[in-house]
Design a protein around this motif. Structure first.
Motif, PDB file in Angstrom:
ATOM      1  N   ALA A  10       0.833  -1.207   0.000  1.00  0.00           N
ATOM      2  CA  ALA A  10       0.000   0.000   0.000  1.00  0.00           C
ATOM      3  C   ALA A  10       0.865   1.254   0.000  1.00  0.00           C
ATOM      4  N   ILE A  11       1.928   1.245   0.798  1.00  0.00           N
ATOM      5  CA  ILE A  11       2.854   2.391   0.824  1.00  0.00           C
ATOM      6  C   ILE A  11       3.497   2.572  -0.543  1.00  0.00           C
ATOM      7  N   THR A  12       3.957   1.468  -1.119  1.00  0.00           N
ATOM      8  CA  THR A  12       4.603   1.521  -2.430  1.00  0.00           C
ATOM      9  C   THR A  12       3.637   2.014  -3.505  1.00  0.00           C
ATOM     10  N   LEU A  15       3.076   5.766  -3.110  1.00  0.00           N
ATOM     11  CA  LEU A  15       4.248   6.508  -3.609  1.00  0.00           C
ATOM     12  C   LEU A  15       4.293   6.480  -5.139  1.00  0.00           C
ATOM     13  N   ALA A  16       3.935   5.339  -5.731  1.00  0.00           N
ATOM     14  CA  ALA A  16       3.933   5.244  -7.198  1.00  0.00           C
ATOM     15  C   ALA A  16       2.901   6.197  -7.805  1.00  0.00           C
ATOM     16  N   TRP A  17       1.729   6.294  -7.184  1.00  0.00           N
ATOM     17  CA  TRP A  17       0.715   7.232  -7.671  1.00  0.00           C
ATOM     18  C   TRP A  17       1.206   8.668  -7.554  1.00  0.00           C
ATOM     19  N   LEU A  18       1.880   8.977  -6.454  1.00  0.00           N
ATOM     20  CA  LEU A  18       2.433  10.317  -6.285  1.00  0.00           C
ATOM     21  C   LEU A  18       3.469  10.609  -7.371  1.00  0.00           C
ATOM     22  N   ALA A  19       4.305   9.622  -7.677  1.00  0.00           N
ATOM     23  CA  ALA A  19       5.296   9.798  -8.747  1.00  0.00           C
ATOM     24  C   ALA A  19       4.602  10.063 -10.079  1.00  0.00           C
ATOM     25  N   GLY A  20       3.546   9.313 -10.356  1.00  0.00           N
ATOM     26  CA  GLY A  20       2.796   9.531 -11.589  1.00  0.00           C
ATOM     27  C   GLY A  20       2.176  10.916 -11.655  1.00  0.00           C
ATOM     28  N   LEU A  21       1.612  11.356 -10.544  1.00  0.00           N
ATOM     29  CA  LEU A  21       1.038  12.709 -10.493  1.00  0.00           C
ATOM     30  C   LEU A  21       2.113  13.773 -10.715  1.00  0.00           C
ATOM     31  N   MET A  22       3.279  13.550 -10.149  1.00  0.00           N
ATOM     32  CA  MET A  22       4.376  14.504 -10.353  1.00  0.00           C
ATOM     33  C   MET A  22       4.786  14.555 -11.820  1.00  0.00           C
ATOM     34  N   MET A  23       4.817  13.394 -12.472  1.00  0.00           N
ATOM     35  CA  MET A  23       5.200  13.362 -13.878  1.00  0.00           C
ATOM     36  C   MET A  23       4.188  14.125 -14.734  1.00  0.00           C
ATOM     37  N   VAL A  24       2.923  13.893 -14.476  1.00  0.00           N
ATOM     38  CA  VAL A  24       1.874  14.608 -15.208  1.00  0.00           C
ATOM     39  C   VAL A  24       1.958  16.104 -14.912  1.00  0.00           C
ATOM     40  N   GLY A  25       2.183  16.437 -13.635  1.00  0.00           N
ATOM     41  CA  GLY A  25       2.305  17.841 -13.247  1.00  0.00           C
ATOM     42  C   GLY A  25       3.471  18.540 -13.922  1.00  0.00           C
ATOM     43  N   ILE A  26       4.606  17.853 -14.007  1.00  0.00           N
ATOM     44  CA  ILE A  26       5.779  18.425 -14.674  1.00  0.00           C
ATOM     45  C   ILE A  26       5.477  18.674 -16.148  1.00  0.00           C
ATOM     46  N   LEU A  55      12.492  15.932  -7.865  1.00  0.00           N
ATOM     47  CA  LEU A  55      12.971  15.277  -6.647  1.00  0.00           C
ATOM     48  C   LEU A  55      11.875  14.393  -6.062  1.00  0.00           C
ATOM     49  N   THR A  56      10.670  14.921  -5.984  1.00  0.00           N
ATOM     50  CA  THR A  56       9.541  14.157  -5.454  1.00  0.00           C
ATOM     51  C   THR A  56       9.257  12.942  -6.316  1.00  0.00           C
ATOM     52  N   LEU A  57       9.271  13.118  -7.620  1.00  0.00           N
ATOM     53  CA  LEU A  57       9.042  12.005  -8.547  1.00  0.00           C
ATOM     54  C   LEU A  57      10.084  10.914  -8.348  1.00  0.00           C
ATOM     55  N   THR A  58      11.348  11.296  -8.262  1.00  0.00           N
ATOM     56  CA  THR A  58      12.434  10.326  -8.124  1.00  0.00           C
ATOM     57  C   THR A  58      12.314   9.546  -6.814  1.00  0.00           C
ATOM     58  N   MET A  59      12.133  10.254  -5.718  1.00  0.00           N
ATOM     59  CA  MET A  59      12.070   9.585  -4.420  1.00  0.00           C
ATOM     60  C   MET A  59      10.816   8.719  -4.305  1.00  0.00           C
ATOM     61  N   ALA A  60       9.715   9.174  -4.882  1.00  0.00           N
ATOM     62  CA  ALA A  60       8.466   8.417  -4.800  1.00  0.00           C
ATOM     63  C   ALA A  60       8.506   7.158  -5.658  1.00  0.00           C
ATOM     64  N   SER A  61       9.357   7.125  -6.662  1.00  0.00           N
ATOM     65  CA  SER A  61       9.384   5.969  -7.561  1.00  0.00           C
ATOM     66  C   SER A  61      10.390   4.888  -7.147  1.00  0.00           C
ATOM     67  N   LEU A  62      11.228   5.143  -6.144  1.00  0.00           N
ATOM     68  CA  LEU A  62      12.238   4.156  -5.743  1.00  0.00           C
ATOM     69  C   LEU A  62      11.621   2.832  -5.298  1.00  0.00           C
ATOM     70  N   ALA A  63      10.621   2.886  -4.432  1.00  0.00           N
ATOM     71  CA  ALA A  63      10.024   1.656  -3.913  1.00  0.00           C
ATOM     72  C   ALA A  63       9.336   0.851  -5.019  1.00  0.00           C
ATOM     73  N   PHE A  64       8.611   1.524  -5.894  1.00  0.00           N
ATOM     74  CA  PHE A  64       7.927   0.823  -6.976  1.00  0.00           C
ATOM     75  C   PHE A  64       8.933   0.183  -7.930  1.00  0.00           C
ATOM     76  N   THR A  65      10.014   0.882  -8.187  1.00  0.00           N
ATOM     77  CA  THR A  65      11.054   0.332  -9.051  1.00  0.00           C
ATOM     78  C   THR A  65      11.664  -0.914  -8.414  1.00  0.00           C
ATOM     79  N   GLN A  66      11.808  -0.922  -7.095  1.00  0.00           N
ATOM     80  CA  GLN A  66      12.293  -2.110  -6.389  1.00  0.00           C
ATOM     81  C   GLN A  66      11.276  -3.240  -6.487  1.00  0.00           C
ATOM     82  N   GLY A 142      10.713   3.868   2.099  1.00  0.00           N
ATOM     83  CA  GLY A 142       9.836   3.026   1.280  1.00  0.00           C
ATOM     84  C   GLY A 142      10.625   2.040   0.440  1.00  0.00           C
ATOM     85  N   TRP A 143      11.746   2.503  -0.094  1.00  0.00           N
ATOM     86  CA  TRP A 143      12.623   1.623  -0.885  1.00  0.00           C
ATOM     87  C   TRP A 143      13.170   0.506  -0.006  1.00  0.00           C
TER      88      TRP A 143
END
Length: 170
Positions: A10-12, A15-26, A55-66, A142-143
């Motif tokens: 759930a945490i991962t 965080l993955a959704w947050l990373a996606g939102l950051m990507m869309v936002g950027i 920075l937020t996108l990168t840190m939020a995507s570490l756990a999902f990438t793992q 999270g990672w």
């Protein structure tokens, strides 16, 4: 252990959704800025905003990438080992990743706590950096959790490792 797995997943996922939102936002911010620049009305501080969103996108995507096993790895030696040995190597690599990610989280936590009383900001729009320091801790933590869970899944034979290319065996 199943409930721990559910919490880590759930945490991962969050965080993955947050990373996606950051990507869309950027993307939206950069497109809007490009359009507005052509009208001589650029967005003030767009570089600062994009830097912190990255920075937020990168840190939020570490756990999902793992979780998905998408971090860069070199498997030339390990892929030639028999299945059980390969599984142990995968678990050991995940435990090492856990240790490194946890160490990074603790170092960043120390830095965040040490600088918590400082009023700092960056660039044109003076974005406070403290929330982002704390988010770096969350991203590394999270990672670490996902790496530890992955090691457990390898050891309990619930996560397949790459098949032996010569025999096709796991």
């Amino acid at each position: 252990m199943k409930s721990v797995e559910v919490v880590v997943r759930a945490i991962t996922t969050a965080l993955a959704w947050l990373a996606g939102l950051m990507m869309v936002g950027i993307m939206a911010l950069l497109v809007a800025n490009a359009v507005l620049r052509s009208l001589d009305k650029p967005i003030f501080g767009v570089v600062d905003l994009v830097q912190y969103m990255m920075l937020t996108l990168t840190m939020a995507s570490l756990a999902f990438t793992q979780r998905t096993g998408s971090h860069i790895s070199v498997d030339m030696v390990v892929e030639k080992l028999p299945g059980a040995t390969r599984r142990l190597f995968a678990a050991a690599a995940d435990l090492l990743t856990f240790a490194v990610a946890l160490a990074l989280a603790l170092v960043m936590l120390t830095i965040a706590m040490r600088t918590s009383s400082q009023l700092d900001g960056t660039g044109l729009i003076a974005i406070p950096t403290q929330p982002f320091k704390v988010f770096v801790v969350i991203g590394f933590f999270g990672w670490a959790l996902e790496a530890l869970l992955r090691a457990y899944l390898h050891v309990t034979n619930r996560l397949p490792v790459a098949a032996d290319p010569t025999t096709g065996e796991l």
